[in-house]
Write a protein that holds these residues in place. Structure first.
Motif, PDB file in Angstrom:
ATOM      1  N   THR A  26       0.765  -1.070   0.076  1.00 20.75           N
ATOM      2  CA  THR A  26       0.029   0.069  -0.060  1.00 20.75           C
ATOM      3  C   THR A  26       0.789   1.101   0.174  1.00 20.75           C
ATOM      4  OG1 THR A  26      -1.759  -1.207   1.039  1.00 20.75           O
ATOM      5  CG2 THR A  26      -1.763   1.347   1.250  1.00 20.75           C
ATOM      6  N   ALA A  27       1.966   1.262   0.711  1.00 23.19           N
ATOM      7  CA  ALA A  27       2.742   2.377   0.908  1.00 23.19           C
ATOM      8  C   ALA A  27       3.589   2.670  -0.343  1.00 23.19           C
ATOM      9  CB  ALA A  27       3.990   2.139   2.021  1.00 23.19           C
TER      10      ALA A  27
ATOM     11  N   GLU B  95       5.440  10.867   3.680  1.00 22.84           N
ATOM     12  CA  GLU B  95       5.173   9.447   3.570  1.00 22.84           C
ATOM     13  C   GLU B  95       5.663   8.557   4.269  1.00 22.84           C
ATOM     14  OE1 GLU B  95       2.935   7.636   1.761  1.00 22.84           O
ATOM     15  OE2 GLU B  95       2.010   9.448   0.768  1.00 22.84           O
TER      16      GLU B  95
ATOM     17  N   ALA C 234       2.210   1.775  -3.539  1.00 22.63           N
ATOM     18  CA  ALA C 234       1.232   2.102  -4.453  1.00 22.63           C
ATOM     19  C   ALA C 234       1.021   3.625  -3.982  1.00 22.63           C
ATOM     20  CB  ALA C 234       0.096   1.413  -4.397  1.00 22.63           C
ATOM     21  N   ASN C 235       0.787   4.134  -2.937  1.00 12.25           N
ATOM     22  CA  ASN C 235       0.315   5.367  -2.409  1.00 12.25           C
ATOM     23  C   ASN C 235       1.430   6.343  -2.905  1.00 12.25           C
ATOM     24  OD1 ASN C 235      -2.017   4.499  -1.742  1.00 12.25           O
ATOM     25  ND2 ASN C 235      -1.323   4.595   0.609  1.00 12.25           N
ATOM     26  N   PHE C 236       2.782   6.230  -2.650  1.00 13.04           N
ATOM     27  CA  PHE C 236       3.804   6.894  -2.958  1.00 13.04           C
ATOM     28  C   PHE C 236       3.937   7.308  -4.580  1.00 13.04           C
ATOM     29  CE2 PHE C 236       8.306   8.044  -3.915  1.00 13.04           C
ATOM     30  CZ  PHE C 236       8.439   8.849  -3.023  1.00 13.04           C
TER      31      PHE C 236
ATOM     32  N   ARG D  61       1.523   6.964  -6.806  1.00 16.17           N
ATOM     33  CA  ARG D  61       0.391   7.739  -7.184  1.00 16.17           C
ATOM     34  C   ARG D  61       0.642   9.135  -6.703  1.00 16.17           C
ATOM     35  NH1 ARG D  61      -4.026   7.832 -10.268  1.00 16.17           N
ATOM     36  NH2 ARG D  61      -4.815   5.960  -9.512  1.00 16.17           N
ATOM     37  N   ARG D  62       1.307   9.432  -5.671  1.00 10.60           N
ATOM     38  CA  ARG D  62       1.620  10.853  -5.337  1.00 10.60           C
ATOM     39  C   ARG D  62       2.677  11.437  -6.126  1.00 10.60           C
ATOM     40  NH1 ARG D  62       1.828  14.068  -0.160  1.00 10.60           N
ATOM     41  NH2 ARG D  62       0.675  12.192   0.938  1.00 10.60           N
TER      42      ARG D  62
ATOM     43  N   HIS E 146       0.652  12.478  -9.213  1.00 11.81           N
ATOM     44  CA  HIS E 146      -0.040  13.689  -9.001  1.00 11.81           C
ATOM     45  C   HIS E 146       0.578  14.747  -8.919  1.00 11.81           C
ATOM     46  CE1 HIS E 146      -3.808  11.134  -6.981  1.00 11.81           C
ATOM     47  NE2 HIS E 146      -3.812  11.349  -8.363  1.00 11.81           N
TER      48      HIS E 146
ATOM     49  N   TRP F  69       0.258   8.455 -14.701  1.00 14.05           N
ATOM     50  CA  TRP F  69       0.061   7.451 -14.160  1.00 14.05           C
ATOM     51  C   TRP F  69      -0.093   6.123 -15.109  1.00 14.05           C
ATOM     52  CZ3 TRP F  69       0.295   5.593  -9.721  1.00 14.05           C
ATOM     53  CH2 TRP F  69      -0.307   4.532  -9.064  1.00 14.05           C
TER      54      TRP F  69
END
Length: 355
Positions: free
Chosen positions: A78-79, A144, A81-83, A85-86, A89, A310
């Motif tokens: 999860t970390a 993060e 994937a979130n990073f 994605r950040r 963005h 992305w």
């Protein structure tokens, strides 16, 4: 939620085989390593002991360690994937990358926006172009990753390499030294970002001096297996003809040559251990493996290392997952038994052969 470190330790204790990882850099191409990590984390037969990394690999390593420490395998996936994605963005509001990559990877090299950006980095230093040293990557990592927690109780060992600008030598920072500055130093691109100062010394990307370092695993790792994740193509079939392609290839050769020196040293030390000329109680024989996608990565131009779209990043992630799956299918049984990446030293030439 249970403490992530304890959760991951339980997973590692039941894992069939434990490995160490060595992650190359490559800017946005680091999303390939994200995919490799994601697939390895998904396979509970694999335990992770330590990660050595430089460049974007060091960024992945810090986020990986943070996720594992706080939330185990699922937390790490999860970390990461979130990073990423950040990162995507953060790139979107910037008119340069948005214009640069609007035509997709194949046309970005000829984009006027990229040509201007590339020219500016050749004519002006980051001290002139960015005197305030603003860096969105620093802000993202700060938001993060809990670096204090990593220094106190990281679920895995970290060895992050950075190049000392003054001496040209590689310095490897361990888990207890890991900080935001260390990761930024390991990923610092000299033409884009100001050198990062740590303890009065200035540092650039560790790939310039030979990272990711393999030597810490000889003395400090319990596992004998080290999987090298390569994001920088070793071989290109086509001769570069444009000035941009020539400069890009020069950089790739330099980074791979530095890694080659590291692998040559590994081969030499392994030979000494095999011949009984090194203390077996102090040094463990290392078994090298590699996950890579040279043919595909070689088709990506220099500009794609800045691509934060992305779809592009997840495409590299999926490629990394596929290559990791392929390696697991053919190489898992070799773990703990034999190397699948062999280094042959014949004079000045180093050859690596994947089995």
């Amino acid at each position: 939620m249970a403490d992530g470190t304890q959760m991951f330790e339980r997973h590692r204790s039941v894992a069939t085989k434990t490995v160490n990882l060595a992650l190359q850099g490559g800017g946005a191409h680091g999303a390939f390593a994200w995919g490799v990590l994601d697939r390895l984390l998904e396979d509970e037969r694999i335990g992770l002991e330590g990660v050595s990394a430089t460049g974007a690999g060091a960024v992945n390593a810090a986020v990986l360690a943070h996720g594992l420490t706080l939330g185990g395998r699922d937390g790490a996936r999860t970390a990461l994937a979130n990073f990423w994605r950040r990162i995507s963005h953060a790139g979107m509001p910037n008119p340069l990358p948005h214009a640069l990559f609007a035509g997709g990877p194949s046309g970005m090299e000829m984009s006027p926006a990229y040509v201007m950006y590339d020219l500016m980095t050749r004519l002006f230093s980051p001290y002139e172009l960015n005197p305030l040293n603003a860096d969105p990557m620093r802000r993202m990592l700060e938001a993060e990753v809990d670096f204090e927690r990593l220094r106190d109780a990281s679920a895995i060992d970290l060895y992050l390499g950075a190049t000392n600008v003054r001496t040209g030598r590689l310095r490897v920072f361990n888990s207890y030294e890991t900080s935001l500055d260390v990761v930024m130093a390991s990923a610092c691109q000299p033409l884009v970002s100001q050198a990062v100062e740590i303890d009065g010394e200035a540092y650039w990307d560790g790939g310039h001096a030979g990272g990711p370092a393999i030597f810490p695993f000889f003395a400090q790792a319990r596992s004998r297996d080290v999987i090298l994740v390569r994001a920088i193509p070793e071989v290109r079939r086509e001769l570069p003809r444009s000035a941009r392609d020539i400069l890009n290839r020069m950089g790739e050769i330099a980074f791979n040559a530095a890694l080659g020196e590291e692998l040559r040293a590994v081969a030499g030390l392994s030979r000494r251990i095999d011949e009984g000329r090194a203390d077996p109680n102090a040094l463990r024989r290392i078994l090298l493996h590699a996950i890579e996608a040279d043919e595909i990565m070689a088709g990506l131009g220099a500009a794609s290392r800045l691509n934060t779209d992305w779809e592009f990043l997840t495409g590299l992630r999926d490629l990394g997952r596929a290559q990791a799956q392929s390696w697991l299918a053919g190489g898992y049984d070799s773990l703990g038994q034999r190397a699948t990446l062999h280094c042959h030293h014949d004079g000045a030439r180093l050859e690596t052969v994947s089995a």
